[in-house]
Scaffold this active site. Structure first.
Site, PDB file in Angstrom:
ATOM      1  N   LYS A 102     -52.744   3.857   5.783  1.00  0.00           N
ATOM      2  CA  LYS A 102     -52.792   2.520   6.375  1.00  0.00           C
ATOM      3  C   LYS A 102     -52.859   1.486   5.254  1.00  0.00           C
ATOM      4  CE  LYS A 102     -55.252   0.291  10.181  1.00  0.00           C
ATOM      5  NZ  LYS A 102     -56.122   0.573  11.305  1.00  0.00           N
TER       6      LYS A 102
HETATM    7  O1  LIG Z   1     -55.236  -1.584  12.777  1.00  0.00           O
HETATM    8  C1  LIG Z   1     -54.530  -1.461  13.739  1.00  0.00           C
HETATM    9  C2  LIG Z   1     -53.199  -0.933  13.608  1.00  0.00           C
HETATM   10  O2  LIG Z   1     -52.849  -0.797  12.289  1.00  0.00           O
HETATM   11  C3  LIG Z   1     -54.956  -1.851  15.093  1.00  0.00           C
HETATM   12  O3  LIG Z   1     -54.357  -1.050  16.056  1.00  0.00           O
HETATM   13  C4  LIG Z   1     -56.401  -1.842  15.294  1.00  0.00           C
HETATM   14  O4  LIG Z   1     -56.793  -0.521  15.453  1.00  0.00           O
HETATM   15  C5  LIG Z   1     -56.815  -2.653  16.513  1.00  0.00           C
HETATM   16  O5  LIG Z   1     -55.778  -2.741  17.462  1.00  0.00           O
HETATM   17  C6  LIG Z   1     -57.148  -4.024  16.134  1.00  0.00           C
HETATM   18  O6  LIG Z   1     -57.918  -4.079  14.966  1.00  0.00           O
HETATM   19  C7  LIG Z   1     -57.917  -4.659  17.258  1.00  0.00           C
HETATM   20  O7  LIG Z   1     -57.745  -5.990  17.067  1.00  0.00           O
HETATM   21  P1  LIG Z   1     -58.649  -7.065  17.771  1.00  0.00           P
HETATM   22  O8  LIG Z   1     -58.669  -6.793  19.255  1.00  0.00           O
HETATM   23  O9  LIG Z   1     -59.994  -6.952  17.141  1.00  0.00           O
HETATM   24  O10 LIG Z   1     -57.946  -8.342  17.456  1.00  0.00           O
END
Ligand SMILES: O=C(CO)[C@@H](O)[C@H](O)[C@H](O)[C@H](O)COP(=O)(O)O
Length: 247
Positions: free
Chosen positions: A10
């Site tokens: 990642k």
């Molecule tokens: O980091 C990734 C993908 O690379 C995301 O899928 C992550 O796991 C989550 O979807 C986000 O961090 C969630 O975002 P949020 O709802 O906190 O804005």
């Protein structure tokens, strides 16, 4: 472990790490490019993937994969605040429309970049398209329908990361229909209208990139700290317990 086909490294799409994406891909390691908040950055991520594939020495490129995580709901949170500050009828009418419009345009860019002679040369070597992955699909403004982002971003070859609430809402009353490229010119109009109001998409992107990078760094530091504590205590009997819980 890193050589396993199921493991993705990642890498955040910051200016500093775009070149690492190319390098990692060229070594045949799959990449989850994360923290993408604006279209120019997304294009740079795609180019890093294509450059990486082109300089990869493997004869069969099908062993390398990549996903580009494009953030959704957080963009509306930031844009909506700016639109409220502007406060005109035109600005208020655009609330809740920017994040999906920008994602619709991202899909158009994906289709453009993963077609044509450059892509076909790579495809002939077995290369797979870097799939767009919707992140942050949970609705953060309670006045929007809870299936809003998931319903609006359905299209071939995309991935949606669904937090539990979004998944449950979609399973209960989501609408399964190809929406992602159903209203492209409307999305372009919304994108342009927001820009015309003086909102700079790239600045919104950098603002969010810093905010989320900061929270990811804190979570990573917490995991490291917890693992160090476990190692010190030699408490491997509970090693299966997730590190983000307070042990
Ligand atoms: O980091 C990734 C993908 O690379 C995301 O899928 C992550 O796991 C989550 O979807 C986000 O961090 C969630 O975002 P949020 O709802 O906190 O804005």
């Amino acid at each position: 472990m890193v050589g396993s086909p199921c493991v993705y490294m990642k890498i955040p799409a910051t200016d500093e790490s775009i070149s690492s994406m190319k390098e990692v891909i060229s070594l045949g390691i799959s990449v989850n490019a994360t923290l993408i908040f604006c279209l120019p950055k997304y294009e740079a991520v795609i180019d890093a993937y294509l450059d990486g594939l082109e300089s990869c020495g493997m004869t069969d490129l099908s062993k390398v994969s990549s996903a580009a995580a494009f953030y959704i709901s957080r963009v509306d949170v930031t844009l909506d605040k700016k639109l409220e500050q502007i406060g005109t009828t035109e600005a208020l009418d655009l609330k809740g429309k920017g994040a999906v419009a920008r994602a619709v345009l991202a899909y158009q860019l994906y289709q453009k970049k993963f077609s044509g002679p450059r892509w076909e040369r790579l495809e002939n070597r077995g290369a797979k398209k870097q799939r767009l992955m919707w992140a942050s699909t949970n609705v953060k403004n309670p006045s929007y329908p809870d299936t809003f982002y998931v319903n609006s971003l359905i299209g071939p070859d995309t991935i949606s990361t669904l937090p539990v609430q979004a998944l449950q809402a979609f399973m209960d009353h989501g609408i399964l229909s190809r929406t992602l490229d159903a209203k492209v010119s409307e999305a372009q109009d919304i994108y342009n209208a927001i820009e015309k109001l003086g909102i700079d998409w790239s600045s919104v992107g950098s603002e969010l990139e810093h905010e989320v990078l900061d929270s990811f760094t804190k979570s990573f530091d917490n995991v490291l700290e917890c693992m160090q504590k476990k190692a010190k205590l030699r408490d491997f009997s509970r090693a299966y317990e997730p590190c983000f819980q307070d042990n």
